[in-house]
Design a protein around this motif. Structure first.
Motif, PDB file in Angstrom:
ATOM      1  N   CYS A  48       0.829  -1.200   0.000  1.00 22.00           N
ATOM      2  CA  CYS A  48       0.000   0.000   0.000  1.00 22.00           C
ATOM      3  C   CYS A  48       0.866   1.254   0.000  1.00 22.00           C
ATOM      4  CB  CYS A  48      -0.923  -0.002   1.221  1.00 22.00           C
ATOM      5  SG  CYS A  48      -2.133   1.335   1.233  1.00 22.00           S
ATOM      6  N   ASN A  49       0.458   2.243  -0.755  1.00 24.15           N
ATOM      7  CA  ASN A  49       1.135   3.529  -0.781  1.00 24.15           C
ATOM      8  C   ASN A  49       1.213   4.056   0.652  1.00 24.15           C
ATOM      9  OD1 ASN A  49       1.497   6.371  -0.800  1.00 24.15           O
ATOM     10  ND2 ASN A  49       0.691   6.498  -2.882  1.00 24.15           N
ATOM     11  N   PRO A  50       2.408   4.392   1.157  1.00 24.26           N
ATOM     12  CA  PRO A  50       2.546   4.857   2.538  1.00 24.26           C
ATOM     13  C   PRO A  50       1.669   6.066   2.877  1.00 24.26           C
ATOM     14  CG  PRO A  50       4.700   4.390   1.629  1.00 24.26           C
ATOM     15  CD  PRO A  50       3.716   4.285   0.497  1.00 24.26           C
ATOM     16  N   MET A  51       1.443   6.957   1.913  1.00 25.60           N
ATOM     17  CA  MET A  51       0.581   8.106   2.176  1.00 25.60           C
ATOM     18  C   MET A  51      -0.862   7.651   2.420  1.00 25.60           C
ATOM     19  SD  MET A  51       1.905  11.226  -0.251  1.00 25.60           S
ATOM     20  CE  MET A  51       1.652  10.343  -1.766  1.00 25.60           C
ATOM     21  N   VAL A  52      -1.288   6.622   1.708  1.00 24.21           N
ATOM     22  CA  VAL A  52      -2.640   6.096   1.898  1.00 24.21           C
ATOM     23  C   VAL A  52      -2.736   5.403   3.256  1.00 24.21           C
ATOM     24  CG1 VAL A  52      -4.333   4.445   1.031  1.00 24.21           C
ATOM     25  CG2 VAL A  52      -3.114   5.933  -0.567  1.00 24.21           C
ATOM     26  N   THR A  53      -1.712   4.637   3.624  1.00 22.38           N
ATOM     27  CA  THR A  53      -1.704   4.004   4.944  1.00 22.38           C
ATOM     28  C   THR A  53      -1.804   5.054   6.040  1.00 22.38           C
ATOM     29  OG1 THR A  53      -0.382   2.135   4.139  1.00 22.38           O
ATOM     30  CG2 THR A  53      -0.395   2.506   6.512  1.00 22.38           C
ATOM     31  N   ASP A  54      -1.043   6.132   5.914  1.00 21.99           N
ATOM     32  CA  ASP A  54      -1.102   7.222   6.894  1.00 21.99           C
ATOM     33  C   ASP A  54      -2.497   7.836   6.950  1.00 21.99           C
ATOM     34  OD1 ASP A  54       1.570   6.788   7.385  1.00 21.99           O
ATOM     35  OD2 ASP A  54       2.264   8.579   6.332  1.00 21.99           O
ATOM     36  N   ALA A  55      -3.120   8.025   5.793  1.00 22.21           N
ATOM     37  CA  ALA A  55      -4.461   8.623   5.747  1.00 22.21           C
ATOM     38  C   ALA A  55      -5.484   7.701   6.404  1.00 22.21           C
ATOM     39  CB  ALA A  55      -4.858   8.916   4.305  1.00 22.21           C
ATOM     40  N   ILE A  56      -5.401   6.405   6.145  1.00 20.52           N
ATOM     41  CA  ILE A  56      -6.329   5.445   6.749  1.00 20.52           C
ATOM     42  C   ILE A  56      -6.153   5.431   8.261  1.00 20.52           C
ATOM     43  CG2 ILE A  56      -6.836   2.975   6.973  1.00 20.52           C
ATOM     44  CD1 ILE A  56      -6.211   2.777   3.926  1.00 20.52           C
ATOM     45  N   ARG A  57      -4.912   5.466   8.713  1.00 17.37           N
ATOM     46  CA  ARG A  57      -4.642   5.445  10.159  1.00 17.37           C
ATOM     47  C   ARG A  57      -4.992   6.765  10.833  1.00 17.37           C
ATOM     48  NH1 ARG A  57      -0.761   2.498  12.746  1.00 17.37           N
ATOM     49  NH2 ARG A  57       0.153   4.453  13.447  1.00 17.37           N
ATOM     50  N   LEU A  73      -5.067  14.338  -1.192  1.00 16.87           N
ATOM     51  CA  LEU A  73      -5.247  12.914  -1.474  1.00 16.87           C
ATOM     52  C   LEU A  73      -6.744  12.601  -1.548  1.00 16.87           C
ATOM     53  CD1 LEU A  73      -3.651  10.264  -1.833  1.00 16.87           C
ATOM     54  CD2 LEU A  73      -3.819   9.949   0.638  1.00 16.87           C
ATOM     55  N   PRO A  74      -7.259  12.272  -2.742  1.00 18.63           N
ATOM     56  CA  PRO A  74      -8.698  12.044  -2.886  1.00 18.63           C
ATOM     57  C   PRO A  74      -9.151  10.743  -2.224  1.00 18.63           C
ATOM     58  CG  PRO A  74      -7.606  12.014  -5.040  1.00 18.63           C
ATOM     59  CD  PRO A  74      -6.551  12.171  -3.992  1.00 18.63           C
ATOM     60  N   PHE A  75     -10.358  10.768  -1.672  1.00 15.70           N
ATOM     61  CA  PHE A  75     -10.915   9.594  -1.001  1.00 15.70           C
ATOM     62  C   PHE A  75     -10.950   8.393  -1.940  1.00 15.70           C
ATOM     63  CE2 PHE A  75     -14.458   6.790   0.007  1.00 15.70           C
ATOM     64  CZ  PHE A  75     -14.094   6.398   1.279  1.00 15.70           C
ATOM     65  N   GLU A  76     -11.283   8.589  -3.197  1.00 19.37           N
ATOM     66  CA  GLU A  76     -11.355   7.464  -4.147  1.00 19.37           C
ATOM     67  C   GLU A  76     -10.003   6.780  -4.308  1.00 19.37           C
ATOM     68  OE1 GLU A  76     -13.817   5.707  -5.552  1.00 19.37           O
ATOM     69  OE2 GLU A  76     -15.051   6.927  -4.240  1.00 19.37           O
ATOM     70  N   GLU A  77      -8.922   7.557  -4.274  1.00 20.76           N
ATOM     71  CA  GLU A  77      -7.584   6.959  -4.360  1.00 20.76           C
ATOM     72  C   GLU A  77      -7.286   6.155  -3.098  1.00 20.76           C
ATOM     73  OE1 GLU A  77      -2.904   8.170  -4.838  1.00 20.76           O
ATOM     74  OE2 GLU A  77      -4.423   9.545  -5.584  1.00 20.76           O
TER      75      GLU A  77
END
Length: 91
Positions: A48-57, A73-77
């Motif tokens: 997983c893209n680290p930026m997405v992991t950070d956003a989820i967390r 960072l768009p929600f769909e991404e």
């Protein structure tokens, strides 16, 4: 609901289902933090893209680059990356 209430609910569920022991030892109990750590690990090992992991967390940005990336960072991404990398439980 307070964090202590959530901790107690998770602990009671885990004991009832036999997922863990009725213990205060870190290696024998399950807490909400355990689930946060587990999903982070799963996302990381599945690329997983680290930026997405950070956003989820819900992590705060550790530097300005991350701060600005989190702003756009768009929600769909986030959703696409999560669905691509999260384990499939067959549910």
């Amino acid at each position: 609901m307070f964090l202590a209430d959530i901790d107690k609910m998770v602990k009671n569920w885990a004991i009832k289902t036999g997922t863990c022991k009725d213990s205060n030892r870190t290696d024998e109990k399950i807490t909400p933090h355990f689930f946060r750590a587990w999903i982070t690990y799963q996302l990381q090992i599945n690329g997983c893209n680290p930026m997405v992991t950070d956003a989820i967390r819900g992590d705060k940005a550790s530097n300005m680059r991350m701060f600005y990336a989190n702003q756009v960072l768009p929600f769909e991404e986030i959703r696409r990356e999560y669905e691509r990398t999260v384990p499939n439980f067959g549910i």
